[in-house]
Design a protein around this motif. Structure first.
Motif, PDB file in Angstrom:
ATOM      1  N   GLU A   1      -7.697   5.585   0.479  1.00 47.73           N
ATOM      2  CA  GLU A   1      -6.611   6.499   0.856  1.00 47.73           C
ATOM      3  C   GLU A   1      -5.336   6.080   0.112  1.00 47.73           C
ATOM      4  O   GLU A   1      -4.964   4.899   0.115  1.00 47.73           O
ATOM      5  CB  GLU A   1      -6.372   6.450   2.361  1.00 47.73           C
TER       6      GLU A   1
ATOM      7  N   GLU B   1      -9.951   3.728   5.708  1.00 48.93           N
ATOM      8  CA  GLU B   1      -9.022   3.760   4.579  1.00 48.93           C
ATOM      9  C   GLU B   1      -9.728   3.508   3.253  1.00 48.93           C
ATOM     10  O   GLU B   1      -9.317   4.045   2.214  1.00 48.93           O
ATOM     11  CB  GLU B   1      -7.912   2.714   4.766  1.00 48.93           C
TER      12      GLU B   1
ATOM     13  N   PRO C   1       0.111   1.826  -2.168  1.00 46.93           N
ATOM     14  CA  PRO C   1       1.314   2.410  -2.777  1.00 46.93           C
ATOM     15  C   PRO C   1       1.603   1.879  -4.174  1.00 46.93           C
ATOM     16  O   PRO C   1       2.348   2.504  -4.935  1.00 46.93           O
ATOM     17  CB  PRO C   1       2.420   2.013  -1.789  1.00 46.93           C
TER      18      PRO C   1
ATOM     19  N   SER D   1      -2.272   6.190   0.742  1.00 45.46           N
ATOM     20  CA  SER D   1      -1.247   5.511   1.542  1.00 45.46           C
ATOM     21  C   SER D   1      -1.528   4.018   1.691  1.00 45.46           C
ATOM     22  O   SER D   1      -0.616   3.236   1.980  1.00 45.46           O
ATOM     23  CB  SER D   1      -1.162   6.153   2.928  1.00 45.46           C
TER      24      SER D   1
END
Length: 253
Positions: A87, A15, A92, A89
């Motif tokens: 990343e 990530e 947020p 996601s």
């Protein structure tokens, strides 16, 4: 990871990809974008970041948050960086526009530690914990308003970008009006609509941003003189009013 191109590791499932890079003086990373969000930390030097919407000056030991898929260019002035490519996601809360932030001592040490991690750090519990703590710390950072808006329409964009490259105190509204072939009233009204400020106030802020790299090597008095201020006190007042921090805070800590 150190001095590794993002393209070589972007496909990996991690990530967060931590990459530290050493740049030669005055390196320009021309217009590009990343699919990941970028936390770009200046361990040393100063970074000048531009997007289509604005320009941000990032002094040493601060960072800029760059949203994913944001077209940008960066000029590195004697800079060593520690970047995190994240990343979307996983963050947020990431801002929709670039943001310069203060980096407190704990996060600074975590970023330096992350630079030595391998791409497959997720198998290492301690390394994974370092990355998780970095994201927790990054979510609560204080913004430093070291930026200026850039108009997207011509000839305003061209005039502003040229001024950022060479912020000459001698440039006046009359010079810009003549270059734009508009009446002063029309030019000022349209400029204010695009940037939220007057042309004179915009140029003043741009000159203050240009002072930040100078403050690493020169005194406040020297910089005030270079920028055409009547006194060091006048420069310090204008700088603090614009950016909420004194010019002395721009020196490497």
């Amino acid at each position: 990871m150190r001095n590794v191109p993002l393209a070589r590791v972007d496909h990996l499932p991690a990530e967060v990809l931590p990459i530290a890079t050493d740049y030669p003086p005055d390196t320009l990373l021309s217009w590009h974008e990343h699919r990941r969000a970028q936390f770009l930390y200046a361990a040393t030097g100063t970074m000048l970041v531009e997007t289509d919407a604005g320009a941000w000056t990032v002094p040493g030991e601060r960072a800029v948050l760059i949203p994913p898929r944001t077209r940008h260019q960066v000029r590195m002035l004697d800079t060593q960086t520690s970047s995190l490519y994240i990343e979307p996601s996983a963050v947020p809360w990431w801002p929709a526009a670039c943001r310069v932030v203060e980096v407190p001592p704990l996060l600074r040490e975590l970023l330096l530690a992350a630079a030595d991690l391998d791409a497959d750090y997720a198998e290492d519990r301690r390394a994974d914990a370092v990355i998780r703590l970095i994201l927790l710390e990054a979510a609560g950072l204080s913004e430093v308003p070291l930026h200026v808006a850039l108009p997207h329409e011509q000839p305003f964009s061209r005039l502003c970008r040229a001024y950022l490259a060479d912020p000459d105190v001698g440039v006046s509204n009359a010079d810009w009006v003549r270059a734009a072939a508009m009446s002063e009233r029309m030019f000022t009204r349209h400029f204010r609509h695009l940037t939220g400020t007057s042309p004179a106030a915009w140029r003043s802020r741009a000159r203050l941003l240009a002072s930040i790299p100078l403050l690493r090597h020169k005194t406040v008095t020297e910089v005030a003189t270079l920028l055409g201020y009547a006194s060091p006190a006048a420069f310090s007042y204008a700088f603090t009013r614009a950016f909420d921090v004194p010019p002395s805070s721009m020196r490497q800590r």
